[in-house]
Scaffold this motif. Structure first.
Motif, PDB file in Angstrom:
ATOM      1  N   LEU A 214       0.833  -1.208   0.000  1.00 45.33           N
ATOM      2  CA  LEU A 214       0.000   0.000   0.000  1.00 45.33           C
ATOM      3  C   LEU A 214       0.866   1.255   0.000  1.00 45.33           C
ATOM      4  O   LEU A 214       1.744   1.417   0.849  1.00 45.33           O
ATOM      5  CB  LEU A 214      -0.907   0.012   1.241  1.00 45.33           C
ATOM      6  CG  LEU A 214      -1.788   1.253   1.423  1.00 45.33           C
ATOM      7  CD1 LEU A 214      -2.815   1.360   0.297  1.00 45.33           C
ATOM      8  CD2 LEU A 214      -2.484   1.222   2.787  1.00 45.33           C
ATOM      9  N   SER A 215       0.608   2.150  -0.959  1.00 40.65           N
ATOM     10  CA  SER A 215       1.299   3.434  -1.002  1.00 40.65           C
ATOM     11  C   SER A 215       0.289   4.543  -1.276  1.00 40.65           C
ATOM     12  O   SER A 215      -0.777   4.314  -1.862  1.00 40.65           O
ATOM     13  CB  SER A 215       2.384   3.440  -2.092  1.00 40.65           C
ATOM     14  OG  SER A 215       1.807   3.274  -3.374  1.00 40.65           O
ATOM     15  N   GLY A 216       0.624   5.747  -0.837  1.00 38.14           N
ATOM     16  CA  GLY A 216      -0.260   6.889  -1.010  1.00 38.14           C
ATOM     17  C   GLY A 216       0.516   8.124  -1.395  1.00 38.14           C
ATOM     18  O   GLY A 216       1.703   8.266  -1.075  1.00 38.14           O
ATOM     19  N   SER A 217      -0.146   9.047  -2.109  1.00 37.28           N
ATOM     20  CA  SER A 217       0.484  10.294  -2.541  1.00 37.28           C
ATOM     21  C   SER A 217      -0.465  11.458  -2.307  1.00 37.28           C
ATOM     22  O   SER A 217      -1.685  11.332  -2.489  1.00 37.28           O
ATOM     23  CB  SER A 217       0.837  10.251  -4.038  1.00 37.28           C
ATOM     24  OG  SER A 217       1.777   9.249  -4.320  1.00 37.28           O
ATOM     25  N   TYR A 218       0.116  12.592  -1.905  1.00 37.40           N
ATOM     26  CA  TYR A 218      -0.626  13.846  -1.855  1.00 37.40           C
ATOM     27  C   TYR A 218       0.232  14.938  -2.485  1.00 37.40           C
ATOM     28  O   TYR A 218       1.427  15.047  -2.179  1.00 37.40           O
ATOM     29  CB  TYR A 218      -0.985  14.253  -0.422  1.00 37.40           C
ATOM     30  CG  TYR A 218      -1.524  15.673  -0.368  1.00 37.40           C
ATOM     31  CD1 TYR A 218      -2.830  15.940  -0.763  1.00 37.40           C
ATOM     32  CD2 TYR A 218      -0.709  16.733   0.013  1.00 37.40           C
ATOM     33  CE1 TYR A 218      -3.325  17.245  -0.764  1.00 37.40           C
ATOM     34  CE2 TYR A 218      -1.187  18.036   0.018  1.00 37.40           C
ATOM     35  CZ  TYR A 218      -2.496  18.285  -0.375  1.00 37.40           C
ATOM     36  OH  TYR A 218      -2.970  19.578  -0.399  1.00 37.40           O
ATOM     37  N   PHE A 219      -0.360  15.728  -3.373  1.00 43.20           N
ATOM     38  CA  PHE A 219       0.329  16.856  -3.999  1.00 43.20           C
ATOM     39  C   PHE A 219      -0.565  18.083  -3.985  1.00 43.20           C
ATOM     40  O   PHE A 219      -1.802  17.980  -4.120  1.00 43.20           O
ATOM     41  CB  PHE A 219       0.707  16.535  -5.448  1.00 43.20           C
ATOM     42  CG  PHE A 219       2.012  15.797  -5.589  1.00 43.20           C
ATOM     43  CD1 PHE A 219       3.178  16.474  -5.892  1.00 43.20           C
ATOM     44  CD2 PHE A 219       2.061  14.423  -5.398  1.00 43.20           C
ATOM     45  CE1 PHE A 219       4.380  15.797  -6.017  1.00 43.20           C
ATOM     46  CE2 PHE A 219       3.255  13.734  -5.519  1.00 43.20           C
ATOM     47  CZ  PHE A 219       4.421  14.422  -5.824  1.00 43.20           C
ATOM     48  N   TYR A 220       0.079  19.236  -3.812  1.00 45.27           N
ATOM     49  CA  TYR A 220      -0.605  20.524  -3.944  1.00 45.27           C
ATOM     50  C   TYR A 220       0.126  21.329  -5.006  1.00 45.27           C
ATOM     51  O   TYR A 220       1.363  21.378  -5.023  1.00 45.27           O
ATOM     52  CB  TYR A 220      -0.596  21.292  -2.625  1.00 45.27           C
ATOM     53  CG  TYR A 220      -1.185  22.686  -2.759  1.00 45.27           C
ATOM     54  CD1 TYR A 220      -2.563  22.868  -2.757  1.00 45.27           C
ATOM     55  CD2 TYR A 220      -0.359  23.800  -2.909  1.00 45.27           C
ATOM     56  CE1 TYR A 220      -3.113  24.136  -2.894  1.00 45.27           C
ATOM     57  CE2 TYR A 220      -0.896  25.071  -3.048  1.00 45.27           C
ATOM     58  CZ  TYR A 220      -2.277  25.236  -3.035  1.00 45.27           C
ATOM     59  OH  TYR A 220      -2.813  26.491  -3.180  1.00 45.27           O
ATOM     60  N   ALA A 221      -0.629  21.951  -5.909  1.00 48.06           N
ATOM     61  CA  ALA A 221      -0.037  22.771  -6.964  1.00 48.06           C
ATOM     62  C   ALA A 221      -0.807  24.073  -7.087  1.00 48.06           C
ATOM     63  O   ALA A 221      -2.030  24.098  -6.903  1.00 48.06           O
ATOM     64  CB  ALA A 221      -0.044  22.033  -8.290  1.00 48.06           C
ATOM     65  N   GLN A 222      -0.071  25.123  -7.434  1.00 44.73           N
ATOM     66  CA  GLN A 222      -0.690  26.430  -7.645  1.00 44.73           C
ATOM     67  C   GLN A 222      -0.104  27.062  -8.903  1.00 44.73           C
ATOM     68  O   GLN A 222       1.082  27.399  -8.944  1.00 44.73           O
ATOM     69  CB  GLN A 222      -0.458  27.344  -6.443  1.00 44.73           C
ATOM     70  CG  GLN A 222      -1.109  28.715  -6.572  1.00 44.73           C
ATOM     71  CD  GLN A 222      -1.018  29.505  -5.286  1.00 44.73           C
ATOM     72  OE1 GLN A 222      -1.638  29.135  -4.279  1.00 44.73           O
ATOM     73  NE2 GLN A 222      -0.256  30.577  -5.297  1.00 44.73           N
ATOM     74  N   LEU A 223      -0.920  27.146  -9.940  1.00 49.05           N
ATOM     75  CA  LEU A 223      -0.556  27.883 -11.143  1.00 49.05           C
ATOM     76  C   LEU A 223      -0.953  29.327 -10.876  1.00 49.05           C
ATOM     77  O   LEU A 223      -2.139  29.670 -10.897  1.00 49.05           O
ATOM     78  CB  LEU A 223      -1.287  27.320 -12.359  1.00 49.05           C
ATOM     79  CG  LEU A 223      -0.895  27.871 -13.727  1.00 49.05           C
ATOM     80  CD1 LEU A 223       0.596  27.670 -13.997  1.00 49.05           C
ATOM     81  CD2 LEU A 223      -1.731  27.239 -14.826  1.00 49.05           C
ATOM     82  N   GLN A 224       0.017  30.159 -10.584  1.00 52.67           N
ATOM     83  CA  GLN A 224      -0.231  31.476 -10.011  1.00 52.67           C
ATOM     84  C   GLN A 224      -1.246  32.282 -10.817  1.00 52.67           C
ATOM     85  O   GLN A 224      -1.141  32.403 -12.035  1.00 52.67           O
ATOM     86  CB  GLN A 224       1.074  32.260  -9.900  1.00 52.67           C
ATOM     87  CG  GLN A 224       1.982  31.755  -8.797  1.00 52.67           C
ATOM     88  CD  GLN A 224       3.126  32.706  -8.509  1.00 52.67           C
ATOM     89  OE1 GLN A 224       3.146  33.851  -8.929  1.00 52.67           O
ATOM     90  NE2 GLN A 224       4.108  32.213  -7.775  1.00 52.67           N
ATOM     91  N   ASP A 225      -2.248  32.780 -10.096  1.00 49.15           N
ATOM     92  CA  ASP A 225      -3.309  33.616 -10.647  1.00 49.15           C
ATOM     93  C   ASP A 225      -4.185  32.884 -11.658  1.00 49.15           C
ATOM     94  O   ASP A 225      -4.901  33.518 -12.443  1.00 49.15           O
ATOM     95  CB  ASP A 225      -2.745  34.896 -11.275  1.00 49.15           C
ATOM     96  CG  ASP A 225      -2.202  35.855 -10.234  1.00 49.15           C
ATOM     97  OD1 ASP A 225      -2.862  36.017  -9.191  1.00 49.15           O
ATOM     98  OD2 ASP A 225      -1.115  36.420 -10.459  1.00 49.15           O
TER      99      ASP A 225
END
Length: 411
Positions: A214-225
């Motif tokens: 079992l593996s898990g991933s979390y990502f946050y991304a922000q393409l500015q504006d």
């Protein structure tokens, strides 16, 4: 431009600070490789109102890459540089654009095109910072190797594996060079214009193996504006007995507009689920994907891919409200004594699309590939892909792609 000056300054610092023995490590552990790719694509449009009956081309690509080793210093330095180039062998204005070769102002495909790339590497312990050329393969940004020259990005990416079973990734990307372009561009959304470009994409994420299964991933991304995006993924593998293995893959995206909202409203939530049952070279898969919200799943300019979506393909299946599913079969002929030979067949279908009359689309795909395992031509690869697309009230076509690949390792 300020990002380019930063990269040049770092290169100068590396050249001034590295001592003689350290330079030896840079070269002794280096590699120079030339990748060769002969690529043919033909798309035959079947609908009555098609602007052209066929599009396509035949081209030869070259990808020369030098990858250095690292200096023998507390903070280790390295340097990667190279260039890729493609030459048109066949195909003219009557069969352009084809999604492979850039198009001139008169509508004809260019005779050739190319790009150069450069990156500085800094490594300490099990962490590495790379500044310059990037080919990311992450849930929030990916490159595209499916045509002639690959999609490239420029930016800075840090990857750390200091903790067992945990990979941390963070970075900022400030430009993109599309698969059919020689020019760097700022990042903006597919379908928009450069006037709506962002200052860059910032992202951070973690992937952790809770157990070997079992593996898990979390990502946050922000393409500015433009938008901010959350991604959550889980993968589980279970041995069912009798030689059967079941893989379960769950993926979720939540994307909303951010800051000045240069692209306007961005309202999309996407979830997907894939089951894959394997035994003795056979793998049978079934997947489902749902688009929620008022807008299409956002992708970058140059039609940069989003392959972490369960149902990403030639069509994408990313339209507002769309429900899509797939059935897939893979076979690895190594199970019968022919290693390197693989076949995949897939059927995908989407419906409930909230775009007026366009309420249904289908795609069938078949891929046959072979890589020579030994002898003089070891590593030579051949890949044939056949795609059939039918979008109600819009388009219908049959596409064939053939790619022959080989790498020459000089050292």
């Amino acid at each position: 431009m300020s990002d380019l000056r930063l990269t040049c300054a770092l290169l100068t610092s590396v050249g001034l600070c590295v001592a003689g023995p350290a330079r030896a490590d840079l070269l002794d552990d280096s590699h120079l490789t030339l990748g060769l790719r002969n690529f043919y694509v033909d798309r035959d449009f079947k609908q009555a109102n098609a602007p052209k009956s066929r599009t396509g081309s035949w081209s030869q690509g070259f990808d020369l890459q030098f990858k250095s080793g690292y200096t023998d210093t507390p903070i280790q330095f390295g340097l990667d540089l190279g260039a890729d180039f493609a030459y048109r062998l066949d195909g003219g204005k009557g069969r352009s654009p084809d999604g492979v070769l850039p198009v001139s102002t008169d509508g004809s495909p260019v005779k050739d095109y190319g790009r150069a790339n450069l990156a500085v590497k800094l490594r300490y312990s099990k962490s590495e910072l790379r500044i310059g050329d990037q080919r990311p393969n992450l849930p929030v940004v990916s490159y595209d190797p499916a045509r002639q020259l690959v999609t490239r990005y420029e930016g800075a990416v840090l990857e750390s594996r200091e903790v067992k079973d945990l990979t941390l990734t963070a970075g900022r990307l400030w430009s993109i060079t599309g698969r059919e372009s020689s020019e760097r561009e700022d990042l903006y959304l597919w379908g928009d214009t450069p006037a709506q470009a962002s200052d860059g994409l910032d992202f951070a994420g973690a992937t952790y193996a809770f157990t070997p299964q079992l593996s898990g991933s979390y990502f946050y991304a922000q393409l500015q504006d433009i938008y901010r995006q959350h991604y959550l993924g889980l993968v589980h593998k279970a041995a069912l007995g009798g030689g059967f293995t079941l893989k379960t893959d769950v993926r979720y995206y939540n994307t909303r507009e951010q800051g000045q909202a240069l692209s306007g409203r961005v309202d999309n939530r996407t979830y997907g689920l894939m089951f894959s049952l394997s035994k003795n070279g056979h793998t049978l898969g079934a997947g489902y994907q749902r688009m929620l919200g008022l807008d299409t799943f956002p992708t970058f300019n140059n039609y940069a891919p989003a392959p972490f979506l369960i149902n990403w393909s030639a069509l994408g299946f990313v339209k507002p409200g769309e429900r899509s599913w797939q059935l897939r079969y893979d076979y690895d002929f190594a199970a019968v004594g022919v290693p390197g030979l693989k076949w995949m067949a897939r059927w995908m279908e989407g419906n409930d699309i909230d775009l007026g009359q366009q309420s249904h689309e289908t795609e069938r795909t078949s891929v046959l590939s072979y890589v020579v395992q030994s002898g003089l031509l070891k590593g030579f690869g051949a890949n044939w892909m056949n795609i059939g697309v039918n979008v109600r009230e819009s388009s219908r076509y049959e596409e064939n792609r053939l790619a022959l690949t080989y790498s020459v390792n000089f050292w």
